[in-house]
Design a protein around this motif. Structure first.
Motif, PDB file in Angstrom:
ATOM      1  N   GLY A 139       0.802  -1.211   0.000  1.00 38.86           N
ATOM      2  CA  GLY A 139       0.000   0.000   0.000  1.00 38.86           C
ATOM      3  C   GLY A 139       0.836   1.262   0.000  1.00 38.86           C
ATOM      4  O   GLY A 139       0.293   2.357   0.052  1.00 38.86           O
ATOM      5  N   GLU A 143       5.094   1.665  -4.142  1.00 40.11           N
ATOM      6  CA  GLU A 143       4.946   0.282  -4.581  1.00 40.11           C
ATOM      7  C   GLU A 143       4.417   0.218  -6.012  1.00 40.11           C
ATOM      8  O   GLU A 143       3.430   0.864  -6.348  1.00 40.11           O
ATOM      9  CB  GLU A 143       3.986  -0.446  -3.640  1.00 40.11           C
ATOM     10  CG  GLU A 143       3.977  -1.950  -3.868  1.00 40.11           C
ATOM     11  CD  GLU A 143       3.079  -2.656  -2.869  1.00 40.11           C
ATOM     12  OE1 GLU A 143       2.955  -2.169  -1.729  1.00 40.11           O
ATOM     13  OE2 GLU A 143       2.493  -3.675  -3.241  1.00 40.11           O
ATOM     14  N   SER A 148       7.204  -4.877  -6.570  1.00 40.98           N
ATOM     15  CA  SER A 148       6.660  -6.178  -6.165  1.00 40.98           C
ATOM     16  C   SER A 148       7.466  -7.307  -6.798  1.00 40.98           C
ATOM     17  O   SER A 148       7.692  -8.342  -6.171  1.00 40.98           O
ATOM     18  CB  SER A 148       5.193  -6.307  -6.579  1.00 40.98           C
ATOM     19  OG  SER A 148       4.409  -5.375  -5.887  1.00 40.98           O
TER      20      SER A 148
ATOM     21  N   GLU B  57      -6.810  -4.110 -13.305  1.00 39.27           N
ATOM     22  CA  GLU B  57      -6.348  -3.317 -14.459  1.00 39.27           C
ATOM     23  C   GLU B  57      -7.057  -3.711 -15.750  1.00 39.27           C
ATOM     24  O   GLU B  57      -7.020  -2.982 -16.732  1.00 39.27           O
ATOM     25  CB  GLU B  57      -4.822  -3.400 -14.617  1.00 39.27           C
ATOM     26  CG  GLU B  57      -4.228  -4.784 -14.656  1.00 39.27           C
ATOM     27  CD  GLU B  57      -3.924  -5.325 -13.256  1.00 39.27           C
ATOM     28  OE1 GLU B  57      -4.539  -4.837 -12.277  1.00 39.27           O
ATOM     29  OE2 GLU B  57      -3.100  -6.241 -13.150  1.00 39.27           O
ATOM     30  N   ARG B 137      -1.543 -10.483  -4.024  1.00 39.05           N
ATOM     31  CA  ARG B 137      -0.209 -10.498  -4.613  1.00 39.05           C
ATOM     32  C   ARG B 137       0.456  -9.132  -4.522  1.00 39.05           C
ATOM     33  O   ARG B 137       1.655  -9.018  -4.496  1.00 39.05           O
ATOM     34  CB  ARG B 137      -0.279 -10.951  -6.076  1.00 39.05           C
ATOM     35  CG  ARG B 137       0.114 -12.399  -6.232  1.00 39.05           C
ATOM     36  CD  ARG B 137      -0.024 -12.870  -7.658  1.00 39.05           C
ATOM     37  NE  ARG B 137      -0.560 -14.212  -7.661  1.00 39.05           N
ATOM     38  CZ  ARG B 137      -1.795 -14.533  -7.964  1.00 39.05           C
ATOM     39  NH1 ARG B 137      -2.650 -13.602  -8.308  1.00 39.05           N
ATOM     40  NH2 ARG B 137      -2.178 -15.778  -7.909  1.00 39.05           N
ATOM     41  N   GLY B 138      -0.343  -8.082  -4.482  1.00 37.48           N
ATOM     42  CA  GLY B 138       0.202  -6.735  -4.356  1.00 37.48           C
ATOM     43  C   GLY B 138       0.756  -6.213  -5.663  1.00 37.48           C
ATOM     44  O   GLY B 138       0.865  -6.936  -6.653  1.00 37.48           O
ATOM     45  N   GLY B 139       1.104  -4.915  -5.660  1.00 43.08           N
ATOM     46  CA  GLY B 139       1.682  -4.295  -6.849  1.00 43.08           C
ATOM     47  C   GLY B 139       0.640  -3.952  -7.897  1.00 43.08           C
ATOM     48  O   GLY B 139       0.979  -3.470  -8.962  1.00 43.08           O
ATOM     49  N   GLU B 143      -4.088  -0.813  -6.045  1.00 44.88           N
ATOM     50  CA  GLU B 143      -3.745  -0.916  -4.629  1.00 44.88           C
ATOM     51  C   GLU B 143      -3.384   0.451  -4.061  1.00 44.88           C
ATOM     52  O   GLU B 143      -2.578   1.172  -4.618  1.00 44.88           O
ATOM     53  CB  GLU B 143      -2.569  -1.887  -4.467  1.00 44.88           C
ATOM     54  CG  GLU B 143      -2.301  -2.250  -3.026  1.00 44.88           C
ATOM     55  CD  GLU B 143      -1.184  -3.264  -2.909  1.00 44.88           C
ATOM     56  OE1 GLU B 143      -1.013  -4.075  -3.836  1.00 44.88           O
ATOM     57  OE2 GLU B 143      -0.469  -3.210  -1.896  1.00 44.88           O
ATOM     58  N   THR B 144      -4.008   0.790  -2.965  1.00 45.83           N
ATOM     59  CA  THR B 144      -3.714   2.061  -2.293  1.00 45.83           C
ATOM     60  C   THR B 144      -3.646   1.789  -0.799  1.00 45.83           C
ATOM     61  O   THR B 144      -3.881   0.668  -0.346  1.00 45.83           O
ATOM     62  CB  THR B 144      -4.838   3.085  -2.525  1.00 45.83           C
ATOM     63  OG1 THR B 144      -6.039   2.582  -1.917  1.00 45.83           O
ATOM     64  CG2 THR B 144      -5.080   3.315  -3.995  1.00 45.83           C
ATOM     65  N   GLU B 145      -3.361   2.844  -0.040  1.00 49.11           N
ATOM     66  CA  GLU B 145      -3.379   2.677   1.417  1.00 49.11           C
ATOM     67  C   GLU B 145      -4.767   2.243   1.877  1.00 49.11           C
ATOM     68  O   GLU B 145      -4.903   1.498   2.835  1.00 49.11           O
ATOM     69  CB  GLU B 145      -2.986   3.985   2.100  1.00 49.11           C
ATOM     70  CG  GLU B 145      -1.492   4.186   2.138  1.00 49.11           C
ATOM     71  CD  GLU B 145      -1.085   5.309   3.078  1.00 49.11           C
ATOM     72  OE1 GLU B 145      -1.839   5.606   4.026  1.00 49.11           O
ATOM     73  OE2 GLU B 145      -0.018   5.885   2.863  1.00 49.11           O
ATOM     74  N   SER B 148      -5.266  -1.507   1.095  1.00 47.60           N
ATOM     75  CA  SER B 148      -4.461  -2.279   2.045  1.00 47.60           C
ATOM     76  C   SER B 148      -5.119  -2.284   3.415  1.00 47.60           C
ATOM     77  O   SER B 148      -5.077  -3.293   4.124  1.00 47.60           O
ATOM     78  CB  SER B 148      -3.052  -1.686   2.154  1.00 47.60           C
ATOM     79  OG  SER B 148      -2.369  -1.822   0.945  1.00 47.60           O
ATOM     80  N   ARG B 180      -1.381 -14.822  13.579  1.00 41.60           N
ATOM     81  CA  ARG B 180      -1.008 -14.065  12.375  1.00 41.60           C
ATOM     82  C   ARG B 180      -0.226 -14.953  11.409  1.00 41.60           C
ATOM     83  O   ARG B 180      -0.426 -14.897  10.198  1.00 41.60           O
ATOM     84  CB  ARG B 180      -0.085 -12.886  12.738  1.00 41.60           C
ATOM     85  CG  ARG B 180      -0.775 -11.647  13.213  1.00 41.60           C
ATOM     86  CD  ARG B 180       0.213 -10.504  13.443  1.00 41.60           C
ATOM     87  NE  ARG B 180       0.664  -9.866  12.202  1.00 41.60           N
ATOM     88  CZ  ARG B 180       1.529  -8.861  12.143  1.00 41.60           C
ATOM     89  NH1 ARG B 180       2.056  -8.373  13.244  1.00 41.60           N
ATOM     90  NH2 ARG B 180       1.873  -8.334  10.983  1.00 41.60           N
ATOM     91  N   SER B 181       0.686 -15.735  11.951  1.00 41.99           N
ATOM     92  CA  SER B 181       1.533 -16.597  11.115  1.00 41.99           C
ATOM     93  C   SER B 181       0.689 -17.625  10.380  1.00 41.99           C
ATOM     94  O   SER B 181       0.874 -17.867   9.182  1.00 41.99           O
ATOM     95  CB  SER B 181       2.579 -17.323  11.965  1.00 41.99           C
ATOM     96  OG  SER B 181       3.460 -16.384  12.546  1.00 41.99           O
ATOM     97  N   ALA B 184      -1.107 -16.152   7.564  1.00 41.04           N
ATOM     98  CA  ALA B 184      -0.197 -15.979   6.420  1.00 41.04           C
ATOM     99  C   ALA B 184      -0.039 -17.299   5.662  1.00 41.04           C
ATOM    100  O   ALA B 184       0.036 -17.324   4.429  1.00 41.04           O
ATOM    101  CB  ALA B 184       1.165 -15.470   6.904  1.00 41.04           C
ATOM    102  N   VAL B 185       0.005 -18.409   6.396  1.00 40.16           N
ATOM    103  CA  VAL B 185       0.105 -19.720   5.754  1.00 40.16           C
ATOM    104  C   VAL B 185      -1.171 -20.014   4.948  1.00 40.16           C
ATOM    105  O   VAL B 185      -1.106 -20.501   3.811  1.00 40.16           O
ATOM    106  CB  VAL B 185       0.358 -20.831   6.799  1.00 40.16           C
ATOM    107  CG1 VAL B 185       0.281 -22.216   6.162  1.00 40.16           C
ATOM    108  CG2 VAL B 185       1.714 -20.635   7.467  1.00 40.16           C
ATOM    109  N   THR B 188      -1.067 -17.999   1.802  1.00 37.45           N
ATOM    110  CA  THR B 188      -0.091 -18.584   0.875  1.00 37.45           C
ATOM    111  C   THR B 188      -0.699 -19.800   0.182  1.00 37.45           C
ATOM    112  O   THR B 188      -0.566 -19.973  -1.042  1.00 37.45           O
ATOM    113  CB  THR B 188       1.189 -18.997   1.643  1.00 37.45           C
ATOM    114  OG1 THR B 188       1.720 -17.845   2.300  1.00 37.45           O
ATOM    115  CG2 THR B 188       2.237 -19.567   0.692  1.00 37.45           C
ATOM    116  N   LEU B 191      -3.317 -18.642  -2.412  1.00 31.86           N
ATOM    117  CA  LEU B 191      -2.716 -18.094  -3.633  1.00 31.86           C
ATOM    118  C   LEU B 191      -2.129 -19.204  -4.496  1.00 31.86           C
ATOM    119  O   LEU B 191      -2.245 -19.184  -5.724  1.00 31.86           O
ATOM    120  CB  LEU B 191      -1.625 -17.076  -3.280  1.00 31.86           C
ATOM    121  CG  LEU B 191      -2.112 -15.677  -2.910  1.00 31.86           C
ATOM    122  CD1 LEU B 191      -0.941 -14.793  -2.507  1.00 31.86           C
ATOM    123  CD2 LEU B 191      -2.859 -15.045  -4.084  1.00 31.86           C
TER     124      LEU B 191
END
Lengths: 277, 277
Positions: A139, A143, A148, B57, B137-139, B143-145, B148, B180-181, B184-185, B188, B191
């Motif tokens: 964010g 970026e 990325s 996009e 995936r980001g980028g 995507e903005t603040e 996010s 949190r971890s 994240a798993v 992942t 994705l």
């Protein structure tokens, strides 16, 4: 930074073009003349230092010029894309540095090798605290698809390095997922560690503190244990992971595996057999 | 989508202002008149559908207008910030939907409850495949603040829900890191699952395939096991996690814990005691 003060017979500013040569040197301070390549490296090093301690949106091109003892037009001469280009060049340098740390050969069993990679990683995170946090949190205004892509490249380098440390040649999809997952856990731990440090010392991103989730050394030990346990679970679901785990837990890795089994076993079976809370 | 065709006595286009009323209705097709709030919801629903199947996009405001049977000026009247505002509104709707799935009460032991949350989550990921992938995936250009922040909000909702499912009241830093971890798993895994589906059926983001890392059901079982194992490792490093694990593994959770211990134990000790590969 290790920037030599040597002066090239042709001043870098003059060589870079008339606009840079006309820069108001006397008004802005004592600019140092550097050969083109050295000047480029120096600007990147200065930018990297600033982006390490501040999120990208708080760093201006003027800050970089001032810290580098250069004029704003000179910085634009080297980086016509302005701050974004400089940011990406700094990120590229940092990414290459981190990737090279991953590939350094290490002795010992799998746990020692992973622990060493983690030490390198947390050292890097500590050095680049603000920039690293902004990058991974996402964010940020800086970026782009390019930044990325650089971050993904570092993840892939970490990925390859872990598989090499584990002596895995042709990882299947489940083993790849396991390694990707563990890298996500490592990044989560690093971000949490940075948040702790930021909370402990407002206005100061470094050094990362001991409070909250613990020290870098404690997190390293936790992450190595997590890796072995996560790997063991994958082995229950995937034949290749099971084969790799078995060969990992022989030789130098036998002690690591046996120790964790003993600790986990007494904890889990003790709890399962114990009285209700 | 479930958009009623009812017509308000005051046409929405006219009510929205002169510019929308002047929209070239006849040339662009048979626009339906909807009350203001219904029209807004309809535009968001149509946008959400498009953003679910295509990365941001690749979706234009004209695509949304066409799919909604509305004019481009009408869409701008409701969303003066254009595509970005519409994207954020669609994201907000999707985020609220996912968060509400997390909070639904579930019966059974901790493993069953986690498994149920994961089923809900993978269903959502499948429905919003392209948009979800682009987001995590980001980028992305979109995507903005703000986007996010919405993603972080969903993570926090997942976080809260997991702690509630585990009946934890005041989680310490290590327990928070563990949750949190694991999130994240889970991300992942989701994705990777989407990447598999995309590779299997080019040009088609859904349905997510069975190849690669496996089906959603297989990943759910793997993720539940990973959670228990990761939790057990945290318990070795943190007294609070140990207390929570012990109470989790009594009652309805006893069987889950004992079963995983037995499976992990035989695997790890068998491997550690076995002959070198």
């Amino acid at each position: 930074m290790d920037v030599p003060a040597a002066v090239d017979p042709v001043p870098a500013d003059a060589a870079a073009g008339p606009a840079a040569a006309r820069a108001p040197r006397a008004r802005r301070g004592p600019y140092r003349r550097l050969p083109v390549e050295q000047r480029r490296e120096q600007l990147i090093a200065v930018a990297l230092e600033l982006f390490s301690r501040h999120p990208p949106e708080e760093v201006s091109l003027d800050d970089v010029a001032l810290a580098a003892g250069a004029s704003r037009p000179l910085v634009y001469r080297y980086f016509p894309g302005g701050k974004q280009q400089l940011y990406e060049a700094a990120l590229r340098t940092a990414a290459d540095e981190l990737s090279s740390r991953f590939t350094a050969p290490v002795d010992g069993g799998p746990a020692e090798r992973l622990g060493h990679v983690l030490d390198q990683y947390f050292g890097f995170v500590d050095e680049h605290a603000a920039g690293y946090g902004a990058l991974l949190r996402g964010g940020s205004v800086a970026e782009t698809e390019r930044t990325s892509a650089i971050v993904d490249e570092v993840r892939r380098a970490a990925h390859r390095s872990i598989l090499e440390q584990l002596l895995v040649k042709d990882p299947g999809p489940r083993l790849l997922l396991l390694v990707r997952s563990w890298i996500a856990v490592v990044e989560t731990a690093a971000l949490t560690w940075l948040d702790d440090a930021r909370r402990d010392s407002p206005g100061e991103a470094s050094p990362a503190g001991e409070a909250g989730v613990g020290s870098a050394a404690e997190l390293r030990d936790w992450l190595v244990d997590e890796f072995v346990a996560m790997f063991a679970v994958s082995a229950l679901h995937d034949p290749q992971s099971q084969r790799v785990l078995r060969s990992m837990l022989t030789g130098a890795g036998a002690e690591t595996g046996a120790r964790l089994v003993a600790r986990l076993g007494s904890l889990l079976t003790g709890a399962a057999a114990g009285p209700p809370a």
